[in-house]
Design a protein around this motif. Sequence first.
Motif, mmCIF file in Angstrom:
data_model
loop_
_atom_site.group_PDB
_atom_site.id
_atom_site.type_symbol
_atom_site.label_atom_id
_atom_site.label_comp_id
_atom_site.label_asym_id
_atom_site.label_seq_id
_atom_site.Cartn_x
_atom_site.Cartn_y
_atom_site.Cartn_z
ATOM 1 N N SER B 180 0.837 -1.210 0.000
ATOM 2 C CA SER B 180 0.000 0.000 0.000
ATOM 3 C C SER B 180 0.865 1.250 0.000
ATOM 4 C CB SER B 180 -0.897 0.041 1.246
ATOM 5 O OG SER B 180 -1.704 -1.093 1.293
ATOM 6 N N ASP B 181 0.400 2.257 -0.730
ATOM 7 C CA ASP B 181 1.119 3.526 -0.760
ATOM 8 C C ASP B 181 0.983 4.226 0.591
ATOM 9 O OD1 ASP B 181 2.311 3.645 -3.190
ATOM 10 O OD2 ASP B 181 0.549 4.482 -4.204
ATOM 11 N N LYS B 183 0.615 7.306 1.333
ATOM 12 C CA LYS B 183 -0.460 8.316 1.412
ATOM 13 C C LYS B 183 -1.813 7.649 1.588
ATOM 14 C CE LYS B 183 -1.094 8.733 -3.577
ATOM 15 N NZ LYS B 183 -0.925 9.539 -4.769
ATOM 16 N N LYS B 184 -1.944 6.430 1.022
ATOM 17 C CA LYS B 184 -3.188 5.667 1.159
ATOM 18 C C LYS B 184 -3.346 5.179 2.610
ATOM 19 C CE LYS B 184 -6.557 3.086 -0.839
ATOM 20 N NZ LYS B 184 -6.285 1.655 -0.964
ATOM 21 N N ASP B 187 -4.382 7.983 4.773
ATOM 22 C CA ASP B 187 -5.767 8.343 4.486
ATOM 23 C C ASP B 187 -6.724 7.419 5.248
ATOM 24 O OD1 ASP B 187 -7.989 9.507 3.244
ATOM 25 O OD2 ASP B 187 -7.986 7.962 1.691
ATOM 26 N N ILE B 188 -6.442 6.118 5.185
ATOM 27 C CA ILE B 188 -7.315 5.141 5.858
ATOM 28 C C ILE B 188 -7.295 5.342 7.378
ATOM 29 C CG2 ILE B 188 -7.582 2.680 6.406
ATOM 30 C CD1 ILE B 188 -6.527 2.161 3.476
ATOM 31 N N ASN B 252 -11.453 14.110 5.238
ATOM 32 C CA ASN B 252 -10.837 13.918 3.920
ATOM 33 C C ASN B 252 -9.563 14.724 3.781
ATOM 34 O OD1 ASN B 252 -12.894 12.180 2.738
ATOM 35 N ND2 ASN B 252 -14.206 13.993 2.987
ATOM 36 N N THR B 254 -5.774 14.799 1.688
ATOM 37 C CA THR B 254 -4.901 14.198 0.684
ATOM 38 C C THR B 254 -3.470 14.378 1.188
ATOM 39 O OG1 THR B 254 -6.476 14.903 -0.962
ATOM 40 C CG2 THR B 254 -4.341 14.144 -1.764
ATOM 41 N N GLN B 257 3.040 12.508 -0.951
ATOM 42 C CA GLN B 257 3.908 11.336 -0.862
ATOM 43 C C GLN B 257 5.206 11.607 -1.625
ATOM 44 O OE1 GLN B 257 2.082 7.402 -1.191
ATOM 45 N NE2 GLN B 257 3.482 6.959 -2.871
#
Lengths: 133, 334
Positions: B180-181, B183-184, B187-188, B252, B254, B257
């Motif tokens: 997984s990235d 940044k992802k 986010d999670i 939310n 962003t 990365q």
Amino acid sequence: MGYRSSVEILTEWDIVAARQLGRNEAKEVGFGTVDQARITTAISELARNIYLYAGKGKIEIERISEGGSFGIIIIASDEGPGIPDVRKVMEDGFSTSGGLGAGMPGVKRLMDDFKIETVLGEGTVIKATKWIR
Amino acid sequence: MPQEIERQYKEILRQYVMRQTEQNLYAGQNFSRQLIQKNIAPEEVISIHKAALEEMFPELPMNVWHSFDLLIEMMIRYGLAHAEHQSLLEQQEEIKVEMDLAANVQRTLLKTTVPEVAGLEIGLVSVPARKMNGDYIYFLSDDLKNAGVAVADVIGKGIPAALCMSMIKYGMDSLQDATSDPKKVLDIINRIVEKSVDDDMFISMFYGRYNVEQSVFTYASAGHEPALFYDAQKGEFSELHAKGLLLGVVPNVTYAQHEVKMEYGDFIVMMTDGVTECRTDEGFIEQEIIASLIHSLRDESAQTIVDTVYKELEKMQNFELRDDFTLVIFKKTH
């Protein structure tokens, strides 16, 4: 039920009257000086709580005997707001930290038995018993 | 027992009234220690004194006996205060034991295994300032191709911070994918934290992933301390900045990365503010001092570096840790 006498608590002076009643009763029942002082301190505390938090109420002293033992019960009753969280007022450090005195744990320590019944909006009845050792 | 105490006290009093020596006073003081051990209340002690006196000097005037009654009355509250202290001390002891148990549960619950990845050395040290740790490290790895690390820090320390940590852990557990990235990942975790915590609880987190095949370290940050990158060829450090809001502020976000290519001997130092905000009585320990300390250890193993840095900074701070201290190093070895 044994012999019962009572004092109405309306003003701060009534606290002294309740103490006097308690001391006389304790002396007559046969408590020693130290226990007389303990019973009186418990009455002081209960009467003060009525005066401060319920506005009015009464302190009754009942003489009791059982199997050759003698003692007294202090009954403090009021029709005040009731106690929302009894567990909290029974906690050490709760009332003393606010400078309110020995508080309920103090009364419990001074006496042999301590019972509290309280209904929000209706009032509180506390019964504290002490036996001659 | 009370009669025995009365008898002993009377004897001590008799001796002292006869001869006012230091020895007799010492005997009295030792006796009071026994009384305390036996939970004899102060009002009781005065009553014992009065009784002993009545026996020894029955002819004393009434005024004297009355004065003792006043003293007994006054001592009741001292007795109560003493009993309350005793009970509060016992409660404190219980809380201590409970805290130790909780800290153990935390250690077990938040345990993470340092991954073994070809060509990468990982060093880790994480020490709580108090019993519970508000810093959190979580490793993710797969098929020896990727090694991911999350370094999180709850603002604040102690129990509230520690409770928050389990949330991060279960969030990370749900990922189970080291590819997984970053940044992802942030986010999670941010969505989970935002839903679950009060507005006044903030968590910073850094997530980095090292890919073995490309020798690339990819990272993102949610308001966390920048990591340090040591370039072995140039022999210098640079900060790995990445913009991103703290976790749990808004749903939310962003996250930015970035990546950095690692060569042999390069390493990345990830930390919490317990490291960067180390201070002595004279003030903060300069960032350069920490950097030069790490630089002097550059040829050591990753674990030796973190251990030595911790020991040195602990010494500089006079062994008083003001905040949870966490240091992780990813070092490329071949």
